[in-house]
Design a protein around this motif. Structure first.
Motif, PDB file in Angstrom:
ATOM      1  N   GLN A   9      15.661  -1.665  -0.872  1.00  0.00           N
ATOM      2  CA  GLN A   9      15.626  -1.527  -2.328  1.00  0.00           C
ATOM      3  C   GLN A   9      14.391  -2.200  -2.947  1.00  0.00           C
ATOM      4  O   GLN A   9      13.744  -1.595  -3.806  1.00  0.00           O
ATOM      5  N   PRO A  10      14.011  -3.423  -2.541  1.00  0.00           N
ATOM      6  CA  PRO A  10      12.802  -4.016  -3.123  1.00  0.00           C
ATOM      7  C   PRO A  10      11.538  -3.183  -2.857  1.00  0.00           C
ATOM      8  O   PRO A  10      10.701  -3.025  -3.746  1.00  0.00           O
ATOM      9  N   GLU A  11      11.418  -2.628  -1.642  1.00  0.00           N
ATOM     10  CA  GLU A  11      10.250  -1.784  -1.340  1.00  0.00           C
ATOM     11  C   GLU A  11      10.286  -0.515  -2.188  1.00  0.00           C
ATOM     12  O   GLU A  11       9.255  -0.062  -2.705  1.00  0.00           O
ATOM     13  N   PHE A  12      11.466   0.070  -2.328  1.00  0.00           N
ATOM     14  CA  PHE A  12      11.616   1.255  -3.162  1.00  0.00           C
ATOM     15  C   PHE A  12      11.183   0.973  -4.603  1.00  0.00           C
ATOM     16  O   PHE A  12      10.413   1.725  -5.193  1.00  0.00           O
ATOM     17  N   LEU A  13      11.657  -0.139  -5.172  1.00  0.00           N
ATOM     18  CA  LEU A  13      11.291  -0.492  -6.544  1.00  0.00           C
ATOM     19  C   LEU A  13       9.794  -0.750  -6.675  1.00  0.00           C
ATOM     20  O   LEU A  13       9.165  -0.330  -7.654  1.00  0.00           O
ATOM     21  N   THR A  14       9.220  -1.415  -5.695  1.00  0.00           N
ATOM     22  CA  THR A  14       7.773  -1.633  -5.692  1.00  0.00           C
ATOM     23  C   THR A  14       7.045  -0.294  -5.684  1.00  0.00           C
ATOM     24  O   THR A  14       6.066  -0.093  -6.416  1.00  0.00           O
ATOM     25  N   GLY A  15       7.549   0.640  -4.874  1.00  0.00           N
ATOM     26  CA  GLY A  15       6.941   1.968  -4.804  1.00  0.00           C
ATOM     27  C   GLY A  15       6.984   2.700  -6.126  1.00  0.00           C
ATOM     28  O   GLY A  15       6.002   3.316  -6.547  1.00  0.00           O
ATOM     29  N   VAL A  16       8.112   2.644  -6.799  1.00  0.00           N
ATOM     30  CA  VAL A  16       8.250   3.306  -8.105  1.00  0.00           C
ATOM     31  C   VAL A  16       7.267   2.704  -9.112  1.00  0.00           C
ATOM     32  O   VAL A  16       6.561   3.430  -9.817  1.00  0.00           O
ATOM     33  N   HIS A  17       7.199   1.380  -9.161  1.00  0.00           N
ATOM     34  CA  HIS A  17       6.276   0.730 -10.099  1.00  0.00           C
ATOM     35  C   HIS A  17       4.821   1.044  -9.745  1.00  0.00           C
ATOM     36  O   HIS A  17       3.988   1.240 -10.643  1.00  0.00           O
ATOM     37  N   TYR A  18       4.521   1.116  -8.472  1.00  0.00           N
ATOM     38  CA  TYR A  18       3.160   1.433  -8.032  1.00  0.00           C
ATOM     39  C   TYR A  18       2.773   2.850  -8.476  1.00  0.00           C
ATOM     40  O   TYR A  18       1.690   3.062  -9.031  1.00  0.00           O
ATOM     41  N   VAL A  19       3.658   3.819  -8.238  1.00  0.00           N
ATOM     42  CA  VAL A  19       3.377   5.201  -8.639  1.00  0.00           C
ATOM     43  C   VAL A  19       3.251   5.289 -10.157  1.00  0.00           C
ATOM     44  O   VAL A  19       2.343   5.952 -10.674  1.00  0.00           O
ATOM     45  N   ALA A  20       4.138   4.612 -10.892  1.00  0.00           N
ATOM     46  CA  ALA A  20       4.056   4.623 -12.363  1.00  0.00           C
ATOM     47  C   ALA A  20       2.706   4.081 -12.834  1.00  0.00           C
ATOM     48  O   ALA A  20       2.088   4.636 -13.750  1.00  0.00           O
ATOM     49  N   ALA A  21       2.229   3.023 -12.193  1.00  0.00           N
ATOM     50  CA  ALA A  21       0.926   2.445 -12.565  1.00  0.00           C
ATOM     51  C   ALA A  21      -0.207   3.427 -12.264  1.00  0.00           C
ATOM     52  O   ALA A  21      -1.154   3.544 -13.055  1.00  0.00           O
ATOM     53  N   ARG A  22      -0.118   4.142 -11.131  1.00  0.00           N
ATOM     54  CA  ARG A  22      -1.180   5.101 -10.796  1.00  0.00           C
ATOM     55  C   ARG A  22      -1.207   6.253 -11.801  1.00  0.00           C
ATOM     56  O   ARG A  22      -2.276   6.756 -12.162  1.00  0.00           O
ATOM     57  N   ILE A  23      -0.039   6.669 -12.261  1.00  0.00           N
ATOM     58  CA  ILE A  23       0.017   7.731 -13.268  1.00  0.00           C
ATOM     59  C   ILE A  23      -0.631   7.248 -14.559  1.00  0.00           C
ATOM     60  O   ILE A  23      -1.476   7.943 -15.145  1.00  0.00           O
ATOM     61  N   ARG A  24      -0.270   6.045 -15.003  1.00  0.00           N
ATOM     62  CA  ARG A  24      -0.882   5.498 -16.234  1.00  0.00           C
ATOM     63  C   ARG A  24      -2.395   5.394 -16.088  1.00  0.00           C
ATOM     64  O   ARG A  24      -3.138   5.776 -16.997  1.00  0.00           O
ATOM     65  N   GLU A  25      -2.860   4.885 -14.964  1.00  0.00           N
ATOM     66  CA  GLU A  25      -4.299   4.718 -14.735  1.00  0.00           C
ATOM     67  C   GLU A  25      -5.043   6.039 -14.694  1.00  0.00           C
ATOM     68  O   GLU A  25      -6.228   6.092 -15.039  1.00  0.00           O
ATOM     69  N   ARG A 132       1.038   8.554  -4.807  1.00  0.00           N
ATOM     70  CA  ARG A 132       1.841   8.118  -3.672  1.00  0.00           C
ATOM     71  C   ARG A 132       1.898   6.609  -3.650  1.00  0.00           C
ATOM     72  O   ARG A 132       1.012   5.939  -4.173  1.00  0.00           O
ATOM     73  N   PHE A 133       2.941   6.079  -3.008  1.00  0.00           N
ATOM     74  CA  PHE A 133       3.034   4.635  -2.802  1.00  0.00           C
ATOM     75  C   PHE A 133       2.354   4.235  -1.505  1.00  0.00           C
ATOM     76  O   PHE A 133       1.526   3.353  -1.468  1.00  0.00           O
ATOM     77  N   ARG A 134       2.701   4.916  -0.433  1.00  0.00           N
ATOM     78  CA  ARG A 134       2.096   4.587   0.853  1.00  0.00           C
ATOM     79  C   ARG A 134       1.860   5.849   1.653  1.00  0.00           C
ATOM     80  O   ARG A 134       2.427   6.890   1.365  1.00  0.00           O
ATOM     81  N   THR A 135       1.000   5.728   2.647  1.00  0.00           N
ATOM     82  CA  THR A 135       0.704   6.866   3.509  1.00  0.00           C
ATOM     83  C   THR A 135       1.128   6.554   4.946  1.00  0.00           C
ATOM     84  O   THR A 135       1.181   5.393   5.349  1.00  0.00           O
ATOM     85  N   ILE A 136       1.419   7.631   5.655  1.00  0.00           N
ATOM     86  CA  ILE A 136       1.675   7.558   7.086  1.00  0.00           C
ATOM     87  C   ILE A 136       0.874   8.671   7.752  1.00  0.00           C
ATOM     88  O   ILE A 136       0.396   9.582   7.072  1.00  0.00           O
ATOM     89  N   ASP A 137       0.747   8.591   9.034  1.00  0.00           N
ATOM     90  CA  ASP A 137       0.119   9.649   9.821  1.00  0.00           C
ATOM     91  C   ASP A 137       1.149  10.081  10.856  1.00  0.00           C
ATOM     92  O   ASP A 137       1.429   9.343  11.802  1.00  0.00           O
ATOM     93  N   ARG A 138       1.744  11.262  10.661  1.00  0.00           N
ATOM     94  CA  ARG A 138       2.801  11.732  11.553  1.00  0.00           C
ATOM     95  C   ARG A 138       2.322  11.927  12.992  1.00  0.00           C
ATOM     96  O   ARG A 138       3.144  11.989  13.893  1.00  0.00           O
TER      97      ARG A 138
END
Length: 170
Positions: A9-25, A132-138
Motif C-alpha cells: 500500500q505505501p508503494e502504491f500510494l507513492t506511485g499515485v502521488h508520483y504520477v499525479a505530480a508528473r501530470i501536473r508538471e 508512469r511510476f516505475r519501469t520494468i523490462d520483461r
C-alpha cells in the motif's frame, strides 16, 4: 510457478502521488480520468482524488460490449472536445492500450486528446504510456506484480491470472 511480487500500500500510494505530480508538471490536464477495468479502476480512483479530476470507467477485462466497446465509442465522441487520461495498473504487453486506441480511432476519436498512465510500464511493451511510476523490462523481470487490491485473492487465483499469457513470465 511465477515469482509473486507484492506491491504494498505505501508503494502504491507513492506511485499515485508520483504520477499525479508528473501530470501536473506536464502542463497537460485531463478533463476526465478513465479507469480501465479491472486493474486500473483503483489507481484511477486514487488518481482522481489526488488531482481533483472526475473519473469514469470502462471494463475492458469483461469483454462485454455494453461495458467496453459501447463506452469506448462514447469516450471517442467525448475526445473531440475533452482530454481523456486512461489509467491501468500495468502496461505489460501493450494489448490493452492498442485495443483502446483502435476502438477510439474506429469510432472517430481525437487521439491527440488521449493519454495513458500506469503504475508499472514495461519498456519492451508494444505501446508507450505518457505517465508512469516505475519501469520494468520483461526480458529480464518475469515477476508477477500483486497489487494491494489483488492481495485479497486466494494465491491459486493469482497464479491462475498470471498464467493467462504464459510468455510474459517465461
Amino acid at each position: 510457478m511465477p515469482t509473486l511480487t507484492p506491491v504494498d500500500q505505501p508503494e502504491f500510494l507513492t506511485g499515485v502521488h508520483y504520477v499525479a505530480a508528473r501530470i501536473r508538471e506536464s502542463g497537460w490536464r485531463p478533463d476526465v480520468i478513465i479507469g480501465i477495468g479491472r486493474g486500473g479502476l483503483i489507481p484511477a480512483v486514487y488518481l482522481s482524488h489526488a488531482t481533483s479530476i472526475p473519473m469514469l470507467s470502462v471494463d475492458h477485462s469483461s469483454h462485454l460490449p455494453d461495458f467496453s466497446a459501447g463506452l469506448l465509442a462514447t469516450l471517442a465522441g467525448m475526445s473531440a472536445a475533452q482530454r481523456l487520461l486512461f489509467v491501468d495498473d500495468i502496461n505489460d504487453s501493450g494489448t490493452t492500450i492498442t485495443h483502446i486506441k483502435a476502438a477510439l480511432r474506429d469510432a472517430g476519436g481525437a487521439i491527440d486528446n488521449v493519454r495513458f498512465a500506469t503504475l508499472i510500464d514495461n519498456v519492451v511493451s508494444a505501446e508507450r504510456v505518457d505517465y508512469r511510476f516505475r519501469t520494468i523490462d520483461r526480458t529480464a523481470n518475469k515477476d508477477w506484480f500483486v497489487f494491494p487490491w489483488e492481495q485479497v485473492s486466494p494465491v491459486d487465483k493469482v497464479i491462475e491470472d498470471s498464467a493467462v499469457v504464459p510468455e510474459r513470465l517465461a
